[in-house]
Design a protein around this motif. Structure first.
Motif, PDB file in Angstrom:
ATOM      1  N   CYS A  14       0.265  -1.323  -0.073  1.00 41.69           N
ATOM      2  CA  CYS A  14      -0.156   0.185  -0.596  1.00 41.69           C
ATOM      3  C   CYS A  14       1.141   0.964   0.145  1.00 41.69           C
ATOM      4  CB  CYS A  14      -1.157  -0.118   1.174  1.00 41.69           C
ATOM      5  SG  CYS A  14      -2.476  -1.411   0.998  1.00 41.69           S
ATOM      6  N   LEU A  15       1.393   1.047   0.667  1.00 39.31           N
ATOM      7  CA  LEU A  15       2.784   2.199   1.040  1.00 39.31           C
ATOM      8  C   LEU A  15       3.573   2.300  -0.410  1.00 39.31           C
ATOM      9  CD1 LEU A  15       4.399   1.831   4.194  1.00 39.31           C
ATOM     10  CD2 LEU A  15       2.327   3.842   3.903  1.00 39.31           C
ATOM     11  N   ARG A  16       3.717   1.800  -1.201  1.00 40.43           N
ATOM     12  CA  ARG A  16       4.738   1.997  -2.603  1.00 40.43           C
ATOM     13  C   ARG A  16       3.686   1.984  -3.283  1.00 40.43           C
ATOM     14  NH1 ARG A  16       6.892  -3.114  -1.409  1.00 40.43           N
ATOM     15  NH2 ARG A  16       5.543  -4.380  -2.532  1.00 40.43           N
ATOM     16  N   GLU A  29       3.273   3.973  12.136  1.00 39.90           N
ATOM     17  CA  GLU A  29       3.345   3.138  12.605  1.00 39.90           C
ATOM     18  C   GLU A  29       1.523   2.666  12.694  1.00 39.90           C
ATOM     19  OE1 GLU A  29       3.868  -0.548  11.779  1.00 39.90           O
ATOM     20  OE2 GLU A  29       4.806   1.032  10.623  1.00 39.90           O
ATOM     21  N   ASP A  30       1.507   3.256  13.808  1.00 38.52           N
ATOM     22  CA  ASP A  30       0.304   3.301  14.795  1.00 38.52           C
ATOM     23  C   ASP A  30      -0.818   3.327  14.268  1.00 38.52           C
ATOM     24  OD1 ASP A  30       1.516   2.285  16.861  1.00 38.52           O
ATOM     25  OD2 ASP A  30       1.033   4.144  18.279  1.00 38.52           O
ATOM     26  N   GLN A  31      -1.413   4.306  13.249  1.00 40.68           N
ATOM     27  CA  GLN A  31      -2.156   4.858  12.073  1.00 40.68           C
ATOM     28  C   GLN A  31      -2.101   3.695  11.424  1.00 40.68           C
ATOM     29  OE1 GLN A  31      -0.968   9.068  11.116  1.00 40.68           O
ATOM     30  NE2 GLN A  31      -2.101   9.966  12.373  1.00 40.68           N
ATOM     31  N   LEU A  32      -1.056   3.160  10.669  1.00 41.77           N
ATOM     32  CA  LEU A  32      -0.869   2.675   9.739  1.00 41.77           C
ATOM     33  C   LEU A  32      -1.972   1.019   9.678  1.00 41.77           C
ATOM     34  CD1 LEU A  32       0.118   1.934   6.656  1.00 41.77           C
ATOM     35  CD2 LEU A  32       2.242   0.791   7.993  1.00 41.77           C
ATOM     36  N   GLU A  33      -1.138   0.689  10.944  1.00 41.00           N
ATOM     37  CA  GLU A  33      -1.667  -0.547  11.988  1.00 41.00           C
ATOM     38  C   GLU A  33      -3.218  -0.454  11.780  1.00 41.00           C
ATOM     39  OE1 GLU A  33      -0.428  -3.640  12.671  1.00 41.00           O
ATOM     40  OE2 GLU A  33       1.845  -2.843  12.144  1.00 41.00           O
ATOM     41  N   GLU A  34      -2.936   0.809  12.491  1.00 39.24           N
ATOM     42  CA  GLU A  34      -4.937   0.942  12.596  1.00 39.24           C
ATOM     43  C   GLU A  34      -6.148   0.751  11.703  1.00 39.24           C
ATOM     44  OE1 GLU A  34      -5.382   4.602  14.667  1.00 39.24           O
ATOM     45  OE2 GLU A  34      -4.942   2.960  16.789  1.00 39.24           O
ATOM     46  N   PHE A 196      -9.615  -6.442  -3.529  1.00 34.32           N
ATOM     47  CA  PHE A 196     -10.624  -5.772  -3.097  1.00 34.32           C
ATOM     48  C   PHE A 196     -10.103  -4.790  -1.940  1.00 34.32           C
ATOM     49  CE2 PHE A 196     -13.261  -5.057   0.872  1.00 34.32           C
ATOM     50  CZ  PHE A 196     -13.798  -3.587   0.574  1.00 34.32           C
ATOM     51  N   LEU A 197      -8.697  -6.149  -1.093  1.00 34.26           N
ATOM     52  CA  LEU A 197      -8.197  -5.689   0.067  1.00 34.26           C
ATOM     53  C   LEU A 197      -7.036  -4.464   0.163  1.00 34.26           C
ATOM     54  CD1 LEU A 197      -7.932  -5.594   3.626  1.00 34.26           C
ATOM     55  CD2 LEU A 197      -7.251  -7.922   3.016  1.00 34.26           C
ATOM     56  N   LYS A 198      -6.742  -4.720  -0.912  1.00 40.13           N
ATOM     57  CA  LYS A 198      -5.416  -4.096  -1.407  1.00 40.13           C
ATOM     58  C   LYS A 198      -5.516  -2.823  -1.525  1.00 40.13           C
ATOM     59  CE  LYS A 198      -3.693  -6.874  -4.087  1.00 40.13           C
ATOM     60  NZ  LYS A 198      -2.410  -8.077  -4.895  1.00 40.13           N
ATOM     61  N   LYS A 199      -6.886  -2.604  -2.543  1.00 42.30           N
ATOM     62  CA  LYS A 199      -7.238  -1.368  -2.756  1.00 42.30           C
ATOM     63  C   LYS A 199      -7.961  -0.286  -1.850  1.00 42.30           C
ATOM     64  CE  LYS A 199     -10.163  -1.403  -6.267  1.00 42.30           C
ATOM     65  NZ  LYS A 199     -11.539  -1.774  -6.937  1.00 42.30           N
ATOM     66  N   TYR A 200      -8.949  -1.111  -0.889  1.00 42.73           N
ATOM     67  CA  TYR A 200      -8.964  -0.425  -0.356  1.00 42.73           C
ATOM     68  C   TYR A 200      -8.347  -0.391   0.916  1.00 42.73           C
ATOM     69  CZ  TYR A 200     -13.326   1.115   3.282  1.00 42.73           C
ATOM     70  OH  TYR A 200     -13.838   1.196   4.227  1.00 42.73           O
ATOM     71  N   ALA A 203      -6.719   3.077  -0.041  1.00 46.80           N
ATOM     72  CA  ALA A 203      -7.139   4.223  -0.176  1.00 46.80           C
ATOM     73  C   ALA A 203      -7.428   4.493   1.343  1.00 46.80           C
ATOM     74  CB  ALA A 203      -8.496   4.216  -0.521  1.00 46.80           C
ATOM     75  N   LEU A 204      -7.428   4.380   2.504  1.00 45.39           N
ATOM     76  CA  LEU A 204      -7.821   4.233   3.525  1.00 45.39           C
ATOM     77  C   LEU A 204      -6.114   5.137   4.375  1.00 45.39           C
ATOM     78  CD1 LEU A 204      -9.509   1.188   5.502  1.00 45.39           C
ATOM     79  CD2 LEU A 204     -10.633   3.645   5.451  1.00 45.39           C
ATOM     80  N   ILE A 205      -5.449   4.230   3.962  1.00 42.33           N
ATOM     81  CA  ILE A 205      -4.248   4.906   3.819  1.00 42.33           C
ATOM     82  C   ILE A 205      -3.294   6.352   3.541  1.00 42.33           C
ATOM     83  CG2 ILE A 205      -1.450   4.331   4.099  1.00 42.33           C
ATOM     84  CD1 ILE A 205      -1.378   1.725   3.993  1.00 42.33           C
TER      85      ILE A 205
END
Length: 260
Positions: A14-16, A29-34, A196-200, A203-205
């Motif tokens: 997702c970061l890439r 990192e905590d925001q990323l995990e959430e 779908f999970l990768k795309k969603y 978008a959340l990140i």
């Protein structure tokens, strides 16, 4: 790159997608995990590939009779555990398994006699009468063997049956619970590579990234670069809306008309 097979692999992917390492993604990192947790929860809640249909066996104990409910995903100490998969998303119905006593009629069992008498009519004749007879038998069974009302509370992890437990059940009776259970990514790592999970998750990140930068909107950095977190945020919000609309139309299981 090979397919994503882990939680860390999903985060890196997702970061890439958002530009790292060429672009610095300003997210903790905590925001990323959430955000990964949020995406996984939504995936399990609404995507048909995020759950599995299971039939769980439960043996009635005296504690169940005293409590008048069936614990789902709880150990003897009341702690939530899911040894065979993820949490239970929904319970469709509870099916009692007849005990040996219910077959004591043997050849004199009414259903056995009904089927035995009709066996001679199977060949060379219409099955309409057979089907009508079975429907009548089912109607009689429904009228005189009323199943208890069932209710499943996800936050309590309990299945409630509105019946007189002391009369209806006894210790060591067996129930089969038809339910939908969330897939555990630890058991099924293919979940992490779901399109779908990768795309969603991406978008959340992205929305979190834009929300972080919005607080510094308009700040000019060295070199003349201006932060524009609001644009990133607005783009992410629209992407999330389209993705959720897509899953609702294409991937969500139809509503179950069964009411416990």
């Amino acid at each position: 790159m090979a397919s994503v097979t882990s939680r860390q692999g999903l985060k890196n992917y997702c970061l890439r997608r958002l530009g790292q390492p060429v672009v610095e993604i300003n997210i903790d990192e905590d925001q990323l995990e959430e955000r990964v947790d949020d995406a996984l929860e939504y995936f399990q809640e609404y995507h048909f590939d995020g759950v599995e249909k299971v039939f769980l066996k439960h043996i009635i104990t005296q504690t169940d009779i005293d409590n008048e409910y069936i614990p789902m995903g709880l150990d003897s100490n009341g702690n939530v555990v899911y040894p065979d998969g993820g949490p239970i998303i929904s319970v469709v119905r509870v099916l009692p398994i007849p005990s040996f006593d219910s077959f004591q009629g043997g050849f004199f069992n009414e259903e056995y006699q009904l089927r035995l008498n009709d066996l001679n009519n199977f060949s060379g004749s219409s099955l309409i009468q057979w089907e009508m007879t079975l429907q009548n038998f089912s109607l009689v069974e429904q009228l005189f063997s009323i199943a208890p009302t069932m209710m499943f509370n996800r936050r309590q992890n309990r299945v409630y049956l509105e019946t007189n437990w002391n009369e209806k059940f006894k210790v060591n009776d067996i129930l089969v619970i038809e339910a939908y259970r969330a897939l555990n990514p630890s058991t099924y790592p293919e979940v992490w590579n779901d399109m779908f999970l990768k795309k969603y998750t991406t978008a959340l990140i992205k929305r979190q990234w834009g929300e972080n930068l919005k607080k510094f909107n308009g700040v000019v950095l060295p070199g003349g670069i201006t932060l524009d977190g609001k644009t990133i945020y607005d783009e992410a919000v629209e992407e999330i809306r389209l993705i959720e609309e897509e899953i609702s139309l294409k991937y969500e299981l139809p509503a179950n008309g069964y009411v416990g």
